[in-house]
Design a protein around this motif. Structure first.
Motif, short mmCIF file in Angstrom:
data_model
loop_
_atom_site.label_atom_id
_atom_site.label_comp_id
_atom_site.label_asym_id
_atom_site.label_seq_id
_atom_site.Cartn_x
_atom_site.Cartn_y
_atom_site.Cartn_z
N GLU A 181 -28.57 6.20 113.24
CA GLU A 181 -28.78 4.84 112.76
C GLU A 181 -30.27 4.49 112.69
O GLU A 181 -30.71 3.77 111.80
CB GLU A 181 -28.07 3.83 113.68
N GLN A 182 -31.03 5.00 113.67
CA GLN A 182 -32.46 4.71 113.72
C GLN A 182 -33.23 5.99 114.00
O GLN A 182 -32.74 6.91 114.66
CB GLN A 182 -32.79 3.69 114.82
N ILE A 183 -34.46 6.01 113.48
CA ILE A 183 -35.38 7.12 113.74
C ILE A 183 -36.63 6.54 114.37
O ILE A 183 -37.19 5.56 113.87
CB ILE A 183 -35.74 7.87 112.44
N TRP A 184 -37.06 7.14 115.47
CA TRP A 184 -38.28 6.71 116.16
C TRP A 184 -39.26 7.88 116.21
O TRP A 184 -38.86 9.04 116.34
CB TRP A 184 -37.97 6.26 117.59
N PHE A 185 -40.54 7.53 116.13
CA PHE A 185 -41.60 8.50 116.37
C PHE A 185 -42.47 8.00 117.52
O PHE A 185 -42.70 6.80 117.66
CB PHE A 185 -42.48 8.68 115.13
N VAL A 186 -42.94 8.95 118.32
CA VAL A 186 -43.84 8.63 119.44
C VAL A 186 -45.16 9.36 119.21
O VAL A 186 -45.19 10.59 119.10
CB VAL A 186 -43.23 9.06 120.79
N PHE A 187 -46.25 8.60 119.13
CA PHE A 187 -47.58 9.15 118.88
C PHE A 187 -48.51 8.82 120.04
O PHE A 187 -48.23 7.91 120.83
CB PHE A 187 -48.18 8.55 117.60
N PRO A 188 -49.63 9.53 120.16
CA PRO A 188 -50.66 9.12 121.14
C PRO A 188 -51.18 7.73 120.80
O PRO A 188 -51.10 7.29 119.64
CB PRO A 188 -51.74 10.19 120.99
N GLU A 189 -51.77 7.08 121.77
CA GLU A 189 -52.21 5.71 121.59
C GLU A 189 -53.28 5.59 120.51
O GLU A 189 -53.32 4.60 119.77
CB GLU A 189 -52.75 5.15 122.92
#
Length: 353
Positions: A215-223
């Motif tokens: 249903e949802q896609i998330w990405f996690v990046f450095p600050e």
């Protein structure tokens, strides 16, 4: 072994080069090289090497009098290999090579030295990149471990670290309390060897692939990531930013990490206002008239429709804009559902037809 005709190789190259450059015959160039090689009593492969070496030498130092080139074409071949590794070093040695004041063995030793240095440099870069990726993944795991699934809008769920998936690779999955997959989370550092907009485009493709299953896609990046803003820019252009595609960065506090969702489109706005950025703009030249530049902008023609099953309802979502959908439907239309081959098609029909 071919019997060499008198005359230095560079002089022979200077003779055949104009013939090759002006050739307008119907036969292949390879056939012409065979004919020229026979005239000069050389094997075609040897003459081809001479031509390649001669063209490189002309590009590097310009046309030379044949008597100034006393070294063999092999000397120039070695200089060309060195030029790919260390252009300045090759430039400083080319006149010694064509004057035959340096041996092939000495040139090979210099090539080996720079090859080793380049390999070591590449190895250090790869090692550093792997180290940064591993560090980001570790920090992401720490943040997700301390993060409740409520953060993603899934109460009483669980986060699973998917180690292997042939289609999506390594990612994290959020399942609800019934065990149904709801969200895919990808941790990405960014690729410093490419422009951020190019890397963001690749991540957008990944998100769209994963969207078929979540249903949802998330990405996690450095600050401090630049890539997160470029991806937000692209996602906003397609009206999917914070619709089903969500972006976040890691925030550190006393060696603890947490997630912060990216909600600002300030970067996207500045791109549009300052330089009129359009990621779907294109430019090129007409094949029939290379002097005529052409340009335009890609217009989206296909849209995704996703069925979301809830506990007591079913929802149909699309990335089509509201205005586009209204324009498509109009007021005097009906939609028929046709089934066949295991698929359903929605067909727009005019009531007045």
């Amino acid at each position: 072994m071919s019997k060499r005709k008198k005359g230095p190789w560079y002089a022979i190259y200077r003779q055949v080069a104009p013939i090759l450059d002006g050739y307008e015959g119907k036969d292949s160039v390879n056939l012409l090289i065979q004919q020229l090689a026979a005239e000069h009593s050389y094997e075609p492969k040897v003459l081809s090497r001479m031509i390649k070496a001669g063209r490189f030498l002309d590009r590097l130092v310009g046309h030379l009098p044949p008597e100034d080139v006393r070294g063999g074409y092999a000397h120039v071949e070695y200089i060309q290999r060195l030029h790919e590794l260390a252009p300045e070093e090759a430039q400083s040695l080319v006149h010694m090579a064509i004057s035959k004041k340096v041996t092939l063995e000495a040139l090979q030793a210099i090539i080996d030295k720079y090859s080793t240095q380049l390999a070591q440099s590449d190895a250090r870069k790869r090692s550093k990149a792997r180290s940064l990726i591993s560090e980001h993944e570790r920090n992401s795991v720490l943040a997700l471990t301390d993060c409740s699934t409520d953060f993603f809008g899934v109460p009483s769920g669980e986060i699973i670290q998917v180690e292997r998936c042939d289609v999506l690779g390594h990612f994290f999955m959020v399942r609800d309390r019934y065990g149904d997959p709801k969200i895919a989370i990808f941790c990405r550092l960014g690729d410093t060897s490419r422009k951020a907009i190019k890397a963001a485009s690749e991540l957008l493709k990944l998100a769209k692939t994963a969207r078929s299953y979540f249903e949802q896609i998330w990405f996690v990046f450095p600050e401090s990531s630049e890539l997160v803003h470029e991806l937000a820019f692209l996602a906003n252009e397609e009206n999917i930013f914070r619709n089903w595609l969500h972006l976040s960065t890691l925030v550190s506090d006393d060696e603890k990490f947490s997630l912060r969702e990216v909600t600002s489109l300030r970067h996207a706005l500045s791109r549009a206002l300052e330089d009129g950025a359009n990621p779907f703009a294109w430019s090129g030249n007409c094949l029939n008239d290379p002097r005529n530049p052409v340009h335009g902008s890609l217009v989206k023609r296909t849209y995704t429709f996703t069925v979301l099953h809830h506990e007591s309802s079913t929802e149909l979502q699309t990335d089509m804009s509201t205005d586009k959908f209204r324009e498509l439907m109009g007021e005097e239309t009906t939609v028929d559902a046709l089934s066949g081959n295991g698929h359903v098609s929605l067909v727009k029909r005019s009531r007045t037809a």
